[in-house]
Design a protein around this motif. Structure first.
Motif, short mmCIF file in Angstrom:
data_model
loop_
_atom_site.label_atom_id
_atom_site.label_comp_id
_atom_site.label_asym_id
_atom_site.label_seq_id
_atom_site.Cartn_x
_atom_site.Cartn_y
_atom_site.Cartn_z
N THR A 140 0.83 -1.20 0.00
CA THR A 140 0.00 0.00 0.00
C THR A 140 0.87 1.26 0.00
O THR A 140 1.68 1.47 0.91
CB THR A 140 -0.93 0.03 1.23
N LEU A 141 0.69 2.08 -1.01
CA LEU A 141 1.42 3.33 -1.12
C LEU A 141 0.88 4.35 -0.14
O LEU A 141 -0.33 4.52 -0.01
CB LEU A 141 1.28 3.86 -2.55
N MET A 142 1.79 5.05 0.56
CA MET A 142 1.34 6.06 1.53
C MET A 142 2.45 7.06 1.80
O MET A 142 3.64 6.78 1.59
CB MET A 142 0.91 5.38 2.84
N PRO A 143 2.09 8.25 2.31
CA PRO A 143 3.10 9.18 2.76
C PRO A 143 3.64 8.71 4.11
O PRO A 143 2.87 8.30 4.98
CB PRO A 143 2.32 10.50 2.90
N ILE A 144 4.93 8.78 4.30
CA ILE A 144 5.52 8.26 5.54
C ILE A 144 6.01 9.36 6.47
O ILE A 144 6.56 9.08 7.53
CB ILE A 144 6.66 7.27 5.25
N ALA A 145 5.80 10.62 6.09
CA ALA A 145 6.12 11.76 6.93
C ALA A 145 7.54 11.63 7.49
O ALA A 145 8.49 11.46 6.75
CB ALA A 145 5.06 11.92 8.03
N SER A 146 7.68 11.67 8.82
CA SER A 146 9.02 11.74 9.41
C SER A 146 9.83 10.45 9.31
O SER A 146 11.02 10.45 9.67
CB SER A 146 8.92 12.17 10.87
N ALA A 147 9.24 9.38 8.84
CA ALA A 147 10.07 8.21 8.51
C ALA A 147 11.02 8.53 7.37
O ALA A 147 12.00 7.81 7.14
CB ALA A 147 9.18 7.01 8.16
N TYR A 260 7.01 9.35 -0.26
CA TYR A 260 5.90 8.43 -0.50
C TYR A 260 6.49 7.07 -0.83
O TYR A 260 7.33 6.96 -1.72
CB TYR A 260 5.08 8.91 -1.69
N THR A 261 6.10 6.02 -0.13
CA THR A 261 6.58 4.68 -0.46
C THR A 261 5.63 3.67 0.18
O THR A 261 4.50 4.00 0.54
CB THR A 261 8.04 4.49 0.01
N ASN A 262 6.08 2.43 0.34
CA ASN A 262 5.26 1.41 0.99
C ASN A 262 6.14 0.57 1.92
O ASN A 262 7.36 0.73 1.96
CB ASN A 262 4.56 0.53 -0.05
N GLY A 333 6.60 8.35 11.85
CA GLY A 333 6.04 9.47 11.12
C GLY A 333 4.68 9.88 11.65
O GLY A 333 3.94 9.05 12.19
N ALA A 334 4.34 11.14 11.48
CA ALA A 334 3.13 11.70 12.06
C ALA A 334 1.85 11.07 11.52
O ALA A 334 0.80 11.17 12.16
CB ALA A 334 3.08 13.21 11.82
N ARG A 353 0.48 2.58 8.35
CA ARG A 353 -0.88 3.08 8.20
C ARG A 353 -0.82 4.55 7.85
O ARG A 353 0.25 5.17 7.91
CB ARG A 353 -1.68 2.86 9.50
N TRP A 354 -1.94 5.11 7.47
CA TRP A 354 -2.02 6.50 7.04
C TRP A 354 -3.22 7.12 7.73
O TRP A 354 -4.36 6.98 7.30
CB TRP A 354 -2.14 6.55 5.53
N ASP A 355 -2.99 7.80 8.85
CA ASP A 355 -4.05 8.35 9.68
C ASP A 355 -3.82 9.85 9.84
O ASP A 355 -2.88 10.28 10.50
CB ASP A 355 -4.05 7.65 11.04
N MET A 356 -4.70 10.65 9.25
CA MET A 356 -4.56 12.10 9.29
C MET A 356 -5.36 12.76 10.41
O MET A 356 -5.32 13.98 10.57
CB MET A 356 -5.04 12.68 7.95
N THR A 357 -6.08 11.99 11.21
CA THR A 357 -7.08 12.57 12.10
C THR A 357 -6.49 13.43 13.21
O THR A 357 -7.18 14.29 13.75
CB THR A 357 -7.95 11.48 12.73
N ALA A 358 -5.24 13.21 13.59
CA ALA A 358 -4.68 13.98 14.71
C ALA A 358 -3.75 15.09 14.26
O ALA A 358 -3.14 15.75 15.10
CB ALA A 358 -3.93 13.04 15.65
N ASN A 359 -3.66 15.32 12.97
CA ASN A 359 -2.72 16.33 12.49
C ASN A 359 -3.35 17.71 12.47
O ASN A 359 -4.35 17.94 11.79
CB ASN A 359 -2.21 15.97 11.10
N ALA A 360 -2.73 18.62 13.20
CA ALA A 360 -3.22 19.99 13.23
C ALA A 360 -3.02 20.67 11.89
O ALA A 360 -3.79 21.55 11.51
CB ALA A 360 -2.50 20.77 14.33
N ASP A 361 -1.99 20.27 11.14
CA ASP A 361 -1.67 20.88 9.85
C ASP A 361 -1.29 19.78 8.87
O ASP A 361 -0.19 19.24 8.94
CB ASP A 361 -0.52 21.87 10.01
#
Length: 391
Positions: A140-147, A260-262, A333-334, A353-361
């Motif tokens: 599954t392709l996803m943004p990994i943020a701080s990873a 972005y990777t998996n 990652g965030a 996983r890719w969870d945006m629910t807690a990101n302020a920005d």
């Protein structure tokens, strides 16, 4: 919206995108937020979404297909559901822990997890399995943020042949004083990102103090040959040191949070560290600085709770809290992607996983997010695999 542009070197080109992907890019963070799918990939294996575009190419569908396919070394990757090597009692313990409805893994569902050594994946699963159609798998392709930070740290270590300069160490342990970073835009170069807003501002009061953020790596990259690069060429440059078999793309030219990777391809990266193919193996845990502002006078800002006192090394955390740590290394990652290597440098693992629910920005991968929650689950899975006892 006219933000769906890609930028290669040296010309800017517009891209015709599939409607569903275009809408996704518009809704989540137009202008290069870390959750925005990359508009180009710099090569790699071909996937079901289309062959990878060349360096600076413009096929978003191709990028998603190429990266999502996990073509670079994903061992038995298709789907990732269930547990690999389930005859191993350690794998069974890890699976039971990941699926436990009452531990720290329960609130982060759905997710994909895996554990392996320097040669291969040893155990994995998608939680919940959802009748064989899970939300997250190894491909599954996803943004990994701080990873992304571990990737850049490893790039610099490899570029320097393991011999980091004092300046490198200061930037990669986040004590350089470049602490006013917000985000990059998708169409910027590294240099343009540094010049954007206050990204390149140096704060003398933070110089010599740990302060978590993307400004350190962005400025370091600008000073060390990556400044003119846009997303596609930037990915090529990183892979030139870490291995062209890796499939990754940048959604924005942010070294600390734009990848972005998996799980398949990040696992290849971690296995190369474990095997010593990447010099990061010897750099793990080196030059570590304290990070908890409540217990460390040399720390100004950290994204983890003050109840945990970790150190920060070369683009990665050291989980050495005196009460709860086991000495593992990670780069959470965030958005919830948690890669780790154990203290013995013999095992790696991933919670994806890719969870945006807690990101302020949504455009800032260092905004408070879901990485720590994934870490709590991943730590349980790691402990269960280590001793064969489910948590």
């Amino acid at each position: 919206m006219i933000c769906l542009l890609t930028r290669g070197a040296p010309r800017l080109r517009r891209t015709a995108l599939p409607l569903s992907l275009a809408l996704t890019m518009t809704l989540v963070a137009c202008g290069g937020g870390d959750d925005t799918p990359p508009a180009a990939t710099a090569g790699g294996g071909a996937g079901s979404g289309g062959a990878a575009a060349g360096a600076g190419g413009t096929s978003a569908a191709g990028a998603a297909g190429a990266v999502g396919a996990g073509a670079a070394g994903g061992a038995g990757a298709a789907g990732g559901a269930g547990a690999a090597g389930s005859a191993d009692p350690r794998a069974e313990a890890a699976r039971a822990t990941a699926e436990n409805p009452s531990n720290a893994c329960a609130p982060i569902q759905p997710f994909y997890w895996e554990i392996g050594d320097k040669t291969a994946r040893m155990a994995s699963g998608s939680v919940p399995s959802n009748g064989g159609n899970p939300k997250y798998t190894s491909s599954t392709l996803m943004p990994i943020a701080s990873a992304s930070k571990w990737i850049y740290g490893a790039y610099v270590v490899q570029l320097r042949k393991g011999l980091l300069t004092p300046e490198d160490i200061k930037f990669l342990t986040f004590t350089s004083g470049y602490t006013s970073f917000s985000r990059c835009l998708q169409t910027q170069s590294v240099d343009e990102c540094v010049a954007f807003k206050s990204n390149g501002v140096h704060t003398p009061a933070d110089d010599g103090f740990f302060s978590y953020g993307g400004g350190h790596m962005e400025k370091h990259a600008s000073l060390n040959g990556l400044g003119p690069m846009f997303n596609g060429p930037l990915a090529d440059a990183i892979k030139s040191q870490l291995g062209t078999e890796l499939t990754l793309a940048y959604s924005q030219p942010q070294l600390a949070g734009g990848v972005y990777t998996n799980a398949d391809d990040y696992a290849v990266f971690l296995r190369k560290i474990l095997s010593g193919q990447l010099l990061m193996r010897e750099a793990l845990g080196t030059h570590a600085v304290c990070t908890n502002p409540t217990t460390c006078p040399q720390a100004h800002n950290a994204p983890i709770p003050p109840s945990h006192s970790y150190h920060y090394s070369i683009g990665h955390w050291v989980e050495d809290d005196p009460a709860t740590g086991d000495g593992a290394f990670n780069s959470a990652g965030a958005f919830g992607f948690y890669p780790w290597i154990d203290a013995s440098k013999t095992l790696y693992g991933i919670v994806a996983r890719w969870d945006m629910t807690a990101n302020a920005d949504p455009g800032d991968p260092d905004a408070a997010g879901r990485g720590f929650a994934s870490a709590l689950c991943g730590q349980l899975i790691r402990a269960s695999f280590r001793d064969g006892v489910a948590r």
